[in-house]
Every structure is written in structure tokens, then in C-alpha cells.
Design an enzyme around this catalytic site. Sequence first.
Site, PDB file in Angstrom:
ATOM      1  N   ASP A 275     -16.134  -6.396  -8.547  1.00 45.11           N
ATOM      2  CA  ASP A 275     -15.906  -7.610  -9.338  1.00 45.11           C
ATOM      3  C   ASP A 275     -16.501  -8.835  -8.663  1.00 45.11           C
ATOM      4  O   ASP A 275     -16.817  -9.825  -9.319  1.00 45.11           O
ATOM      5  CB  ASP A 275     -14.409  -7.810  -9.573  1.00 45.11           C
ATOM      6  CG  ASP A 275     -13.912  -6.711 -10.498  1.00 45.11           C
ATOM      7  OD1 ASP A 275     -13.604  -5.619  -9.997  1.00 45.11           O
ATOM      8  OD2 ASP A 275     -13.912  -6.938 -11.715  1.00 45.11           O
TER       9      ASP A 275
ATOM     10  N   GLN B 246      -7.402   2.738 -15.845  1.00 39.98           N
ATOM     11  CA  GLN B 246      -8.794   2.727 -16.331  1.00 39.98           C
ATOM     12  C   GLN B 246      -9.503   4.043 -16.056  1.00 39.98           C
ATOM     13  O   GLN B 246     -10.390   4.444 -16.801  1.00 39.98           O
ATOM     14  CB  GLN B 246      -9.591   1.584 -15.652  1.00 39.98           C
ATOM     15  CG  GLN B 246      -9.203   0.194 -16.095  1.00 39.98           C
ATOM     16  CD  GLN B 246      -8.149  -0.417 -15.190  1.00 39.98           C
ATOM     17  OE1 GLN B 246      -7.350   0.289 -14.585  1.00 39.98           O
ATOM     18  NE2 GLN B 246      -8.134  -1.737 -15.096  1.00 39.98           N
TER      19      GLN B 246
ATOM     20  N   GLY C 221     -13.962  -5.196 -16.988  1.00 42.48           N
ATOM     21  CA  GLY C 221     -15.115  -4.795 -16.179  1.00 42.48           C
ATOM     22  C   GLY C 221     -16.007  -6.015 -16.004  1.00 42.48           C
ATOM     23  O   GLY C 221     -16.321  -6.705 -16.988  1.00 42.48           O
ATOM     24  N   ALA C 222     -16.385  -6.273 -14.754  1.00 41.08           N
ATOM     25  CA  ALA C 222     -17.031  -7.558 -14.432  1.00 41.08           C
ATOM     26  C   ALA C 222     -18.256  -7.899 -15.299  1.00 41.08           C
ATOM     27  O   ALA C 222     -18.298  -8.972 -15.929  1.00 41.08           O
ATOM     28  CB  ALA C 222     -17.374  -7.593 -12.950  1.00 41.08           C
TER      29      ALA C 222
ATOM     30  N   ASN D 232     -12.821  -5.141  -5.537  1.00 47.72           N
ATOM     31  CA  ASN D 232     -12.851  -4.203  -6.667  1.00 47.72           C
ATOM     32  C   ASN D 232     -11.401  -3.819  -7.002  1.00 47.72           C
ATOM     33  O   ASN D 232     -10.456  -4.274  -6.354  1.00 47.72           O
ATOM     34  CB  ASN D 232     -13.694  -2.972  -6.335  1.00 47.72           C
ATOM     35  CG  ASN D 232     -13.966  -2.116  -7.559  1.00 47.72           C
ATOM     36  OD1 ASN D 232     -14.336  -2.642  -8.618  1.00 47.72           O
ATOM     37  ND2 ASN D 232     -13.769  -0.818  -7.470  1.00 47.72           N
TER      38      ASN D 232
ATOM     39  N   ARG E 107      -9.835 -14.857 -16.373  1.00 46.32           N
ATOM     40  CA  ARG E 107      -9.607 -13.926 -15.264  1.00 46.32           C
ATOM     41  C   ARG E 107     -10.341 -14.480 -14.030  1.00 46.32           C
ATOM     42  O   ARG E 107     -11.522 -14.816 -14.122  1.00 46.32           O
ATOM     43  CB  ARG E 107     -10.096 -12.511 -15.622  1.00 46.32           C
ATOM     44  CG  ARG E 107      -9.332 -11.910 -16.807  1.00 46.32           C
ATOM     45  CD  ARG E 107      -9.592 -10.425 -16.954  1.00 46.32           C
ATOM     46  NE  ARG E 107      -8.966  -9.670 -15.889  1.00 46.32           N
ATOM     47  CZ  ARG E 107      -9.211  -8.378 -15.665  1.00 46.32           C
ATOM     48  NH1 ARG E 107     -10.060  -7.716 -16.429  1.00 46.32           N
ATOM     49  NH2 ARG E 107      -8.600  -7.745 -14.676  1.00 46.32           N
TER      50      ARG E 107
HETATM   51  O1  MRU Z   1      -9.327  -5.046 -14.345  1.00 40.21           O
HETATM   52  P1  MRU Z   1     -10.648  -4.482 -14.760  1.00 40.21           P
HETATM   53  O2  MRU Z   1     -10.541  -3.246 -15.580  1.00 40.21           O
HETATM   54  O3  MRU Z   1     -11.533  -5.537 -15.395  1.00 40.21           O
HETATM   55  O4  MRU Z   1     -11.328  -4.078 -13.393  1.00 40.21           O
HETATM   56  C1  MRU Z   1     -12.592  -3.491 -13.417  1.00 40.21           C
HETATM   57  C2  MRU Z   1     -13.084  -3.078 -12.080  1.00 40.21           C
HETATM   58  O5  MRU Z   1     -12.437  -3.274 -11.061  1.00 40.21           O
HETATM   59  C3  MRU Z   1     -14.458  -2.493 -12.028  1.00 40.21           C
HETATM   60  O6  MRU Z   1     -14.556  -1.549 -11.012  1.00 40.21           O
HETATM   61  C4  MRU Z   1     -15.471  -3.624 -11.755  1.00 40.21           C
HETATM   62  O7  MRU Z   1     -15.296  -4.667 -12.676  1.00 40.21           O
HETATM   63  C5  MRU Z   1     -16.857  -3.158 -11.809  1.00 40.21           C
HETATM   64  S1  MRU Z   1     -17.357  -2.830 -13.464  1.00 40.21           S
HETATM   65  C6  MRU Z   1     -18.970  -2.347 -13.512  1.00 40.21           C
END
Ligand code: MRU
Length: 351
Positions: free
Chosen positions: A242, A201, A49-50, A252, A91
Site C-alpha cells: 500500500d 481478502q 487494493g492500493a 501492506n 483511507r
Molecule cells: O484493505 P485492502 O484490501 O485495501 O488492502 C489491500 C492490500 O493490502 C494489498 O495487498 C495492497 O493494496 C496491494 S494491492 C495490489
Amino acid sequence: MNLNIIPVKWSDEGVLMLDQRLLPTEEKWLTLTTYDDVAKGIKDMVVRGAPAIGVSAAYGIALGAKSFVGTNIDDLDEEIDYVSGVLAATRPTAVNLFWAIDRMKKTFQRARSEGKSVNEIKQILVDDAKAIHDEDIESQRLIAQYGGELLNDNDTVLTHCNAGALATGGVWGTALGVIRGAVDQGKHVAVIADETRPYLQGARLTAWELMQDEIPVTLITDNMSGHVMKKGRVQAVVVGSDRIAANGDVANKIGTYMVAVLAKRHGIPFYVAAPLSTVDLNTPTGDEIPIEERDIREVTHVKDIQLAPDEATVSNYAFDVTPNDLVTAIITEKGVARAPYIESLKRQFED
Ligand code: MRU
């Protein structure tokens, strides 16, 4: 609501992370004592999550500085550069990672130019990482408040991936923050959560997180979203991001673009909730956002169960980009930005 999920914490022993790979069946905390462990934790999705990645990277730099041995400031400068490089290589898509690293490096340079000692700088970096964390939680609280006002009593909101407390510094979340904000304002809101293949997720994290707060949630497979929209079960879509480009294009979790197209087809508002640390004015459009590609095993297997033939050719894009014309509004800690985003987003940085 409990509002008590905080997935990353600083402690004297190191960075504590709730291992999100194990949820929802196991709640296990890891203590990461080196910056390398933190980098690995980000890469391996212990934390994801970003905004949560950004907070973790800041703590990683603080850890790197803390373990530096010596009194020479040039050597510390070199070490921080090295540690930043390791964390930055984890990442590529979530810009919060690079935003947090950049801020920590600037904090170091400022302290250095003020003539602080190595020991003082170590403490300054820990303090700034904690400040990044606190500010992130405060941003989500404001996003919750502004975004909550966009929802109506008895709305059902469809969300994709997990943009909740687990994906941020904690407490509110971005997309789930908007839902929590509406609930906090006394509205009854229910959620439909896409399971979010391949990493699940939505199934593993969003369903778990909302159940902790007793917010009604129905889990669907990703390919059911068009059907539930057509049946009139969805009044709004809210997702996180993201990286948001200067023109309002939104990167996203993979599948978000598909949901946005469907929302447009059904006349359903498509909202994006994200702190300004996710908005990247240096990236003009979504075409320039780097899209992470992950291990194809995430697609061919679920845990150890093989789903696809041996040696099948597979793509595993982790994110996609939703063009700005499909985005009804972007909710940040500064308020609600609407098209043209090239102007409204820039204005939010100036406020
Ligand atoms: O691969 P992830 O689980 O890190 O991806 C997360 C997402 O795409 C979320 O929607 C995004 O980071 C927003 S989190 C507030």
C-alpha cells in the site's frame, strides 16, 4: 488464463465498480454517479487494493468536475479542491490514492494555465483518469513480466491478502501479476493463499480470482503459514504493498510482517510487487506511514455472527510495516530493485 478481471470502469453513466464486499458468492456491479458515491465506495471497500483505490479516486475527480455547473474557472478550481479533500479522507495508508489525486490536480492546473475552457477541462480530466487507469494496467503487465522471471517452474508461492487484478486497474495485478507472469512464461506455479483475517481478502478474493484463471490455489488460515514453510511447501512469498517508504520499508495488509519474518527464518525469498505509484519517496521510513485502524466489528464478527464477547477490548490495525531488511527484492514496472533501496528505488524514478 482469462486475464479479464477489471474491477473499476468508466462509463457515460458514471463509475462502474464490481462490489468486492459480495465476492465470491455474488458478482454485482454498482453504478456510482457522484464523487461522493465513489468516496463512499472506497471507504466501504466496494473497491480496495492500493492501485484500484488510486484509479477510482481519479475517476471520482473526473465525475466531480463533470457534474460542475457553471463557466467560472475559479469556481471549478474550488470544486476540484473540495472533491479531492473528500476523496483523500477515505483511507490513509495506500499512497496511490494521494498520488492519483495529486496528478489530477496538476492536470487541472496545467489545462487552466493553457487557457482551456471549463468544458474542455472536464473532458481533459476524464481523459487523464482513463490514462491513469491504462497506465496502471500497463505497469502491472511489466511487473508480471519482470517478476515472473524470478519464479521457477513448479514453484509454490505464498501470498497474503489480495494483490490481484481486483486490487488494481485490472488484468494482471501486482503479486498475482508476478504469478500470472510466470504462468505466461510457461511455468507451472501453484499458490498458497493466506485467508487474511479479519477482512478475508485471501479467502474471498484471491482464491476466487486465481480460480477464474485456473491457477492452482490452496487456501490456508493465516496461522498455518509457518507450518507450510517448515514443511518445504513454499519456494517464494510474493505480496503487494500500500505504500513503500524511500528506504524500502513496506506497508501492506496486516499480517504481512509476520509472513516476512517466517520467510526469513526459513530462507524463503520475500518479494514485494508494486507500481511506482505505490513508492512514496516523501516518506523516509515505514515509521512515518499512517496505519489505518478500522471498525472493531470486523474482528468481533463475521458478517452477522458474533465471535467475541460483548464489549471486549479489540484492536483492528488494517496494515503493518515490514522492515526493508526482510525484503529480498521490490518489483516495479521499471524492473527489480534490491537493497540498498534508498538508492535503487530512487534510481527507478530517474530511469
Ligand atoms: O484493505 P485492502 O484490501 O485495501 O488492502 C489491500 C492490500 O493490502 C494489498 O495487498 C495492497 O493494496 C496491494 S494491492 C495490489
